[in-house]
Write a protein that holds these residues in place. Structure first.
Motif, mmCIF file in Angstrom:
data_model
loop_
_atom_site.group_PDB
_atom_site.id
_atom_site.type_symbol
_atom_site.label_atom_id
_atom_site.label_comp_id
_atom_site.label_asym_id
_atom_site.label_seq_id
_atom_site.Cartn_x
_atom_site.Cartn_y
_atom_site.Cartn_z
ATOM 1 N N GLU A 44 -16.034 95.734 28.236
ATOM 2 C CA GLU A 44 -16.941 96.512 27.376
ATOM 3 C C GLU A 44 -18.112 95.659 26.894
ATOM 4 O O GLU A 44 -19.271 96.083 26.944
ATOM 5 C CB GLU A 44 -16.137 97.035 26.167
ATOM 6 N N MET A 45 -17.796 94.434 26.461
ATOM 7 C CA MET A 45 -18.848 93.584 25.880
ATOM 8 C C MET A 45 -19.913 93.199 26.903
ATOM 9 O O MET A 45 -21.053 92.913 26.549
ATOM 10 C CB MET A 45 -18.219 92.312 25.298
ATOM 11 N N ALA A 46 -19.513 93.174 28.184
ATOM 12 C CA ALA A 46 -20.476 92.797 29.231
ATOM 13 C C ALA A 46 -21.575 93.847 29.388
ATOM 14 O O ALA A 46 -22.612 93.590 30.008
ATOM 15 C CB ALA A 46 -19.737 92.602 30.554
ATOM 16 N N HIS A 47 -21.353 95.035 28.841
ATOM 17 C CA HIS A 47 -22.358 96.103 28.937
ATOM 18 C C HIS A 47 -23.231 96.211 27.691
ATOM 19 O O HIS A 47 -24.103 97.069 27.623
ATOM 20 C CB HIS A 47 -21.665 97.445 29.203
ATOM 21 N N ARG A 48 -22.952 95.374 26.704
ATOM 22 C CA ARG A 48 -23.763 95.455 25.479
ATOM 23 C C ARG A 48 -24.979 94.539 25.614
ATOM 24 O O ARG A 48 -24.824 93.326 25.809
ATOM 25 C CB ARG A 48 -22.916 94.988 24.283
ATOM 26 N N PRO A 49 -26.176 95.093 25.487
ATOM 27 C CA PRO A 49 -27.392 94.288 25.699
ATOM 28 C C PRO A 49 -27.420 93.025 24.833
ATOM 29 O O PRO A 49 -27.865 91.969 25.292
ATOM 30 C CB PRO A 49 -28.524 95.244 25.304
ATOM 31 N N GLU A 50 -26.924 93.119 23.600
ATOM 32 C CA GLU A 50 -27.000 91.958 22.712
ATOM 33 C C GLU A 50 -26.086 90.808 23.158
ATOM 34 O O GLU A 50 -26.265 89.669 22.736
ATOM 35 C CB GLU A 50 -26.702 92.358 21.256
ATOM 36 N N HIS A 51 -25.104 91.102 24.031
ATOM 37 C CA HIS A 51 -24.200 90.050 24.495
ATOM 38 C C HIS A 51 -24.350 89.746 25.984
ATOM 39 O O HIS A 51 -23.577 88.968 26.538
ATOM 40 C CB HIS A 51 -22.743 90.440 24.199
ATOM 41 N N GLU A 52 -25.351 90.359 26.595
ATOM 42 C CA GLU A 52 -25.515 90.224 28.044
ATOM 43 C C GLU A 52 -25.612 88.758 28.484
ATOM 44 O O GLU A 52 -24.981 88.332 29.461
ATOM 45 C CB GLU A 52 -26.787 90.985 28.470
ATOM 46 N N ASP A 53 -26.364 87.971 27.736
ATOM 47 C CA ASP A 53 -26.598 86.581 28.112
ATOM 48 C C ASP A 53 -25.297 85.764 28.101
ATOM 49 O O ASP A 53 -25.103 84.877 28.927
ATOM 50 C CB ASP A 53 -27.616 85.978 27.116
ATOM 51 N N ILE A 54 -24.438 86.083 27.155
ATOM 52 C CA ILE A 54 -23.172 85.347 27.042
ATOM 53 C C ILE A 54 -22.122 85.910 28.003
ATOM 54 O O ILE A 54 -21.366 85.168 28.623
ATOM 55 C CB ILE A 54 -22.628 85.459 25.581
ATOM 56 N N MET A 55 -22.070 87.224 28.107
ATOM 57 C CA MET A 55 -20.949 87.877 28.801
ATOM 58 C C MET A 55 -21.170 88.054 30.310
ATOM 59 O O MET A 55 -20.236 88.368 31.032
ATOM 60 C CB MET A 55 -20.689 89.267 28.189
ATOM 61 N N THR A 56 -22.394 87.897 30.770
ATOM 62 C CA THR A 56 -22.649 88.071 32.207
ATOM 63 C C THR A 56 -23.341 86.832 32.773
ATOM 64 O O THR A 56 -23.849 85.992 32.035
ATOM 65 C CB THR A 56 -23.521 89.318 32.501
ATOM 66 N N ALA A 57 -23.342 86.752 34.099
ATOM 67 C CA ALA A 57 -23.975 85.622 34.782
ATOM 68 C C ALA A 57 -24.473 86.123 36.137
ATOM 69 O O ALA A 57 -24.220 87.269 36.515
ATOM 70 C CB ALA A 57 -22.966 84.500 34.965
ATOM 71 N N THR A 58 -25.158 85.245 36.860
ATOM 72 C CA THR A 58 -25.620 85.597 38.208
ATOM 73 C C THR A 58 -24.747 84.872 39.222
ATOM 74 O O THR A 58 -24.609 83.647 39.174
ATOM 75 C CB THR A 58 -27.096 85.172 38.390
ATOM 76 N N SER A 59 -24.162 85.642 40.119
ATOM 77 C CA SER A 59 -23.268 85.045 41.122
ATOM 78 C C SER A 59 -24.024 84.060 42.001
ATOM 79 O O SER A 59 -25.094 84.392 42.522
ATOM 80 C CB SER A 59 -22.661 86.139 41.994
ATOM 81 N N HIS A 60 -23.469 82.871 42.210
ATOM 82 C CA HIS A 60 -24.137 81.910 43.097
ATOM 83 C C HIS A 60 -23.889 82.268 44.566
ATOM 84 O O HIS A 60 -24.505 81.681 45.445
ATOM 85 C CB HIS A 60 -23.675 80.483 42.791
ATOM 86 N N ILE A 61 -23.009 83.254 44.811
ATOM 87 C CA ILE A 61 -22.772 83.657 46.207
ATOM 88 C C ILE A 61 -23.662 84.836 46.581
ATOM 89 O O ILE A 61 -24.321 84.828 47.608
ATOM 90 C CB ILE A 61 -21.313 84.111 46.435
ATOM 91 N N LYS A 101 -19.038 79.784 24.026
ATOM 92 C CA LYS A 101 -19.527 80.784 23.058
ATOM 93 C C LYS A 101 -18.872 82.136 23.299
ATOM 94 O O LYS A 101 -18.578 82.877 22.359
ATOM 95 C CB LYS A 101 -21.054 80.901 23.140
ATOM 96 N N MET A 102 -18.652 82.449 24.567
ATOM 97 C CA MET A 102 -17.995 83.717 24.916
ATOM 98 C C MET A 102 -16.574 83.748 24.345
ATOM 99 O O MET A 102 -16.119 84.777 23.837
ATOM 100 C CB MET A 102 -17.961 83.867 26.448
ATOM 101 N N GLY A 103 -15.876 82.615 24.400
ATOM 102 C CA GLY A 103 -14.512 82.555 23.862
ATOM 103 C C GLY A 103 -14.484 82.825 22.371
ATOM 104 O O GLY A 103 -13.647 83.586 21.871
ATOM 105 N N ARG A 104 -15.429 82.215 21.654
ATOM 106 C CA ARG A 104 -15.460 82.445 20.208
ATOM 107 C C ARG A 104 -15.786 83.903 19.900
ATOM 108 O O ARG A 104 -15.169 84.528 19.038
ATOM 109 C CB ARG A 104 -16.480 81.509 19.537
ATOM 110 N N LEU A 105 -16.767 84.412 20.620
ATOM 111 C CA LEU A 105 -17.195 85.806 20.397
ATOM 112 C C LEU A 105 -16.028 86.771 20.588
ATOM 113 O O LEU A 105 -15.768 87.637 19.732
ATOM 114 C CB LEU A 105 -18.330 86.135 21.386
ATOM 115 N N LEU A 106 -15.302 86.620 21.673
ATOM 116 C CA LEU A 106 -14.211 87.557 21.959
ATOM 117 C C LEU A 106 -13.009 87.345 21.035
ATOM 118 O O LEU A 106 -12.319 88.300 20.683
ATOM 119 C CB LEU A 106 -13.783 87.440 23.426
#
Ligand code: SF4
Ligand code: FE
Length: 483
Positions: free
Chosen positions: A48-65, A88-93
């Motif tokens: 759920e958090m990966a879809h929240r714009p305010e947490h996008e930077d922490i909760m998502t990344a760009t696949s290197h593959i 930071k993601m660990g603390r947030l969750l």
């Protein structure tokens, strides 16, 4: 679908056919089971958090593959910044759920394998790394939750795997076939096991030549034939079977652990990442352990909740202004932020491994986890001190609701006049949950033993500190000539 949402995650679990036992019977509906569902909800939060714009930077990344946007829980760290964001993601969750949200073991396993499969190939000419990358792409594309399975039951601790009276006390290969391997054994204390799509097995200790069959790493769908889950109990777990929510403390989330049995399970070769390379078992263990010791950033987030609860309880009693209460809350904050320093520091001091994956500073990750084996216990003590004895002597929610008793509870458990007795009970139950109840598994005992017991970190600290450099510094300042 490289980013699932919480609903899709829940539905994806319903499609699995796991063999799960609890309280002596096989469960038919795992997702809706009242004991397990709060733990599923905690993992769902990572989606759920990966879809929240305010947490996008922490909760998502760009696949290197693939270059696609993925959940950070499936990402291979490509920079120091990635490592910092993971902390930071660990603390947030931890703050959002107030419990163990379980998904870290998977990302830590994937990162450890991305380093060690590459290293094995360099030395042995094997093809594990490309095989691993294909598997990783499958995990990322489908946004899967992986259970990283390391801890064997271990039997007689004084004996290596191949000398155990029962050869299955460490998971091992019992048959090699043209199309794959057959494995037997078990993994204990598996966090989030029945909320996972995949289970990735690693060895649990460094190994020698005689343990070759035990040096095995592989991934399987969590519902593969021959895998059996036996749920672990948690203190106060059956409160989740009661009608009301109040006595649970945390009314939404929880965690779980299970014993996972592998009863002659077949693994196709394309899912095998180590098979007999015993020289690399220790490296895989150490690399996973370092990442997972960093992951104990989660406890900082749960600590935030505990501090907030203690302060609220103090305000409800109208004692928040007392100097000794203020000092206890300051101490809790001091301990919690010291933990945060550790998980940020080991990430900030990270480095690039030959495979390109970024690894945390192992010494600092071990120091951080060593602090985690202690500070939450002291914070729990302070929270209980502030909460007062009512936390463990107050009656049930049913008594609060019953007409014969409710009026007395309302009357006598009201402290500050503008705070209801029910809210006072709620915050005390939350402190009870984190320090004595189901969440205490994650906040206390898992802080002690998860990612390795305290002695494991002390051994690593003794190995990794540069003692000679310290001695030279001291000797130089007092005029001792070097030999
Ligand atoms: Fe993640 Fe913390 Fe749970 Fe371990 S204890 S799985 S690091 S939330
Ligand atoms: Fe853990």
């Amino acid at each position: 679908m490289s980013l699932m949402n919480a609903e899709q995650y829940e539905e994806s679990l319903r499609e699995l056919n796991l063999v799960v036992y609890m309280f002596g019977r096989r469960l038919e509906n795992i997702v809706d089971d009242p004991i397990i569902r709060p733990s599923m909800a905690a993992v769902a939060k990572t989606y759920e958090m990966a879809h929240r714009p305010e947490h996008e930077d922490i909760m998502t990344a760009t696949s290197h593959i693939t270059g696609k946007k993925i959940n950070r829980f499936t990402h291979i760290h490509q920079s120091v910044n990635d490592l910092v964001k993971k902390s930071k993601m660990g603390r947030l969750l931890g703050r959002e759920t107030g419990c163990c949200f379980q998904r870290c073991v998977g990302v830590d396993t994937l990162n450890a394998l991305s380093i060690v499969t590459y290293d094995i190939d360099q030395e042995k000419g094997t093809g594990y790394y490309q095989r691993f990358l294909r598997y990783l792409e499958y995990v990322q594309e489908n946004d899967l939750t992986c259970d990283g399975a390391m801890t064997d039951p271990k039997g007689d601790r004084s004996l290596p795997p191949h000398k155990q009276a029962d050869p299955d006390h460490y998971l091992h290969v019992v048959e090699k076939r043209e199309d794959g391997i057959v494995v037997k054994g078990a993994k204990a204390h598996q966090t989030g096991a029945v909320n996972s799509h995949e289970i990735i097995v690693m060895p649990t200790i460094a190994m020698r030549e005689g343990d070759r069959d035990y040096a095995v790493s592989f991934a399987l769908p969590s519902d593969a034939d021959g895998i059996i889950y036996i749920m672990g109990r948690q203190s106060c777990d059956t409160r989740k079977l009661e009608a009301g929510l109040l006595d649970r403390g945390n009314i939404v989330f929880g965690g779980h652990e299970a014993l996972v049995v592998f009863d002659n399970v077949f693994v196709p070769w394309q899912r095998v990442f180590m098979c007999g390379e015993y020289e690399f078992a220790g490296k895989l263990v150490a690399q996973f352990a370092a990442y997972h010791r960093q992951s104990y950033a989660c406890k900082v987030g749960v600590g935030d909740v505990l501090i907030g609860a203690a302060q609220t309880a103090a305000e409800y009693n109208n004692v928040a202004g007392a100097s000794h209460i203020k000092d206890k809350v300051i101490e809790m904050n001091h301990l919690n932020e010291t933990l945060y320093c550790g998980c940020i520091a080991c990430a900030s001091e990270g480095h690039k491994e030959p495979s390109g994956t970024y690894a945390v500073n192992t010494l600092l990750a071990n120091v951080h986890k060593q602090n985690v084996t202690r500070f939450p216990y002291e914070m729990a003590r302070l929270a209980q001190d502030i909460a007062g004895g009512l936390m463990v002597t107050m009656p049930s929610e049913s008594d609060l609701k019953a007409p014969e008793t409710g009026k007395w509870i309302e009357k006598y458990f009201r402290a500050k006049n503008d705070v209801s007795a029910v809210n006072r009970m709620r915050i005390l139950r939350l402190i009870e949950n984190i320090t004595l109840g189901t969440a205490a598994v994650g906040y206390l005992t898992e802080s002690m033993h998860g990612a390795g017991s305290p002695q494991a970190q002390r051994i690593m600290i003794s190995r990794l500190v540069n003692m000679l450099e310290k001695q030279k510094a001291a000797q130089k300042l007092c005029g001792i000539e070097e030999k």
